[in-house]
Design a protein around this motif. Structure first.
Motif, short mmCIF file in Angstrom:
data_model
loop_
_atom_site.label_atom_id
_atom_site.label_comp_id
_atom_site.label_asym_id
_atom_site.label_seq_id
_atom_site.Cartn_x
_atom_site.Cartn_y
_atom_site.Cartn_z
N VAL A 212 -32.87 -14.83 -17.52
CA VAL A 212 -32.75 -14.77 -15.87
C VAL A 212 -34.08 -16.18 -15.89
O VAL A 212 -34.62 -16.43 -16.60
CB VAL A 212 -33.81 -13.52 -15.27
N MET A 213 -33.61 -17.07 -14.46
CA MET A 213 -34.45 -17.85 -14.49
C MET A 213 -34.91 -17.46 -13.15
O MET A 213 -33.63 -16.73 -12.07
CB MET A 213 -33.78 -19.17 -14.23
N MET A 214 -36.01 -17.51 -12.91
CA MET A 214 -36.65 -17.04 -10.73
C MET A 214 -37.15 -17.99 -10.68
O MET A 214 -38.01 -18.82 -10.88
CB MET A 214 -37.99 -15.23 -11.30
N ASP A 229 -36.98 -14.55 -17.87
CA ASP A 229 -37.80 -16.29 -19.23
C ASP A 229 -37.60 -17.31 -19.12
O ASP A 229 -38.32 -17.76 -19.74
CB ASP A 229 -35.83 -15.48 -19.74
N VAL A 230 -37.33 -17.80 -17.38
CA VAL A 230 -37.42 -19.02 -17.02
C VAL A 230 -38.12 -19.08 -15.08
O VAL A 230 -37.36 -17.83 -14.88
CB VAL A 230 -37.04 -19.77 -17.31
N SER A 231 -39.07 -19.42 -14.79
CA SER A 231 -39.99 -19.48 -13.66
C SER A 231 -40.02 -20.70 -13.07
O SER A 231 -40.55 -21.83 -13.94
CB SER A 231 -40.87 -18.60 -13.53
N VAL A 232 -39.94 -20.87 -11.92
CA VAL A 232 -40.12 -22.19 -11.06
C VAL A 232 -40.24 -21.88 -9.71
O VAL A 232 -40.16 -21.65 -8.97
CB VAL A 232 -38.16 -22.56 -10.87
N LEU A 233 -41.80 -23.34 -9.49
CA LEU A 233 -41.97 -22.87 -8.90
C LEU A 233 -41.21 -24.30 -7.66
O LEU A 233 -42.01 -24.78 -8.14
CB LEU A 233 -43.63 -23.09 -8.92
#
Length: 264
Positions: A212-214, A229-233
């Motif tokens: 999951v990418m958030m 698993d990956v976070s994107v701001l």
């Protein structure tokens, strides 16, 4: 492995415009970040009304919001707070509050119309409740339009077999409409979820075998960022971002389409 991208809505997919009114003194603001405002105190809670608030224009502007909530049996959810707040506690305040009126919400409508000549999504209205004082401290009216490359971004991700989800603190009706506009199944759209609720969405997907990418922009995404698993701001909204978010993200992007360039 299956992959999923979970998007926040306001400030992430939708360029957000909001009007915040201080109920006590009547001041109106268009440049306040409501989440930062709540984060600066320990007694405030963001309460989203599950109601098409355009209907308030048909009512006497001096009617108490508490009376309207009771008469129309308006449901609500707590979207963000810095301490644990129960729905029952909020209901007790909303049913008995004697300060806020219909005009405290509708006063923001004309300002929004001026700012957004082509309004694509009305997120609705919310209240910031002071749990210690038992009053509505602020009202919020918000709406927005899609960032330029949202549809293209979603289509590219879908073409790669990546499943799209939406988890937002905004009104459930608005999020279902957003899902329909993006051709995302309504079952993949979660409206008026709290900070913890967004984290639970990510967790459930991971338990279902997804990587999951958030993707989000605000403090109510922080727990989901930690869990994903990956976070994107995304900073496409061009508002000041809390330092707490900067410390908890794997990637920072200025254009939503950059999501398609991140391998995960």
């Amino acid at each position: 492995m299956k992959k999923a991208v979970v998007f926040d809505n306001s400030g992430t997919l939708i360029e957000r415009y909001r009007v915040v009114k201080d109920v006590l003194n009547g001041n109106i603001f268009t440049d306040i970040n409501s989440l930062d405002l709540i984060d600066s105190a320990d007694s405030l809670a963001l309460v989203v009304l599950q109601f098409n608030t355009n209907r308030l224009l048909e009512l006497d502007k001096d009617r108490l919001i508490s009376d309207v909530i009771k008469e129309y049996n308006i449901d609500f959810d707590v979207s963000f707070s810095t301490r644990q707040v129960s729905k029952a506690e909020v209901e007790e305040i909303l049913y008995n509050e004697k300060s806020s009126t219909v005009s405290d919400i509708t006063d923001g409508f004309d300002i929004l119309r001026e700012k957004i000549s082509h309004m694509e999504l009305c997120n609705g209205s919310a209240l910031i409740v002071d749990m210690d004082l038992g009053t509505v401290a602020y009202t919020i009216t918000s709406a927005g339009k899609f960032f330029p490359k949202v549809f293209e971004t979603v289509e590219v991700l879908k073409s790669r077999g990546i499943e799209i989800f939406i988890a937002s603190g905004d009104r459930k009706g608005a999020i279902n409409r957003l899902a329909n506009m993006l051709d995302v199944p309504e079952d993949n759209a979660f409206g008026t979820v709290s900070t913890r609720g967004k984290c639970e969405v990510v967790s459930i997907l991971q338990e279902g075998g997804y990587k999951v990418m958030m993707v989000g922009d605000g403090l109510n995404d922080i727990l989901a960022f930690k869990k994903a698993d990956v976070s994107v701001l995304t900073i496409e909204q061009q508002e000041e971002v809390s330092p707490k978010m900067m410390d908890k993200t794997d990637h920072i992007i200025e254009d939503i389409f950059e999501v398609t360039m991140i391998d995960f």
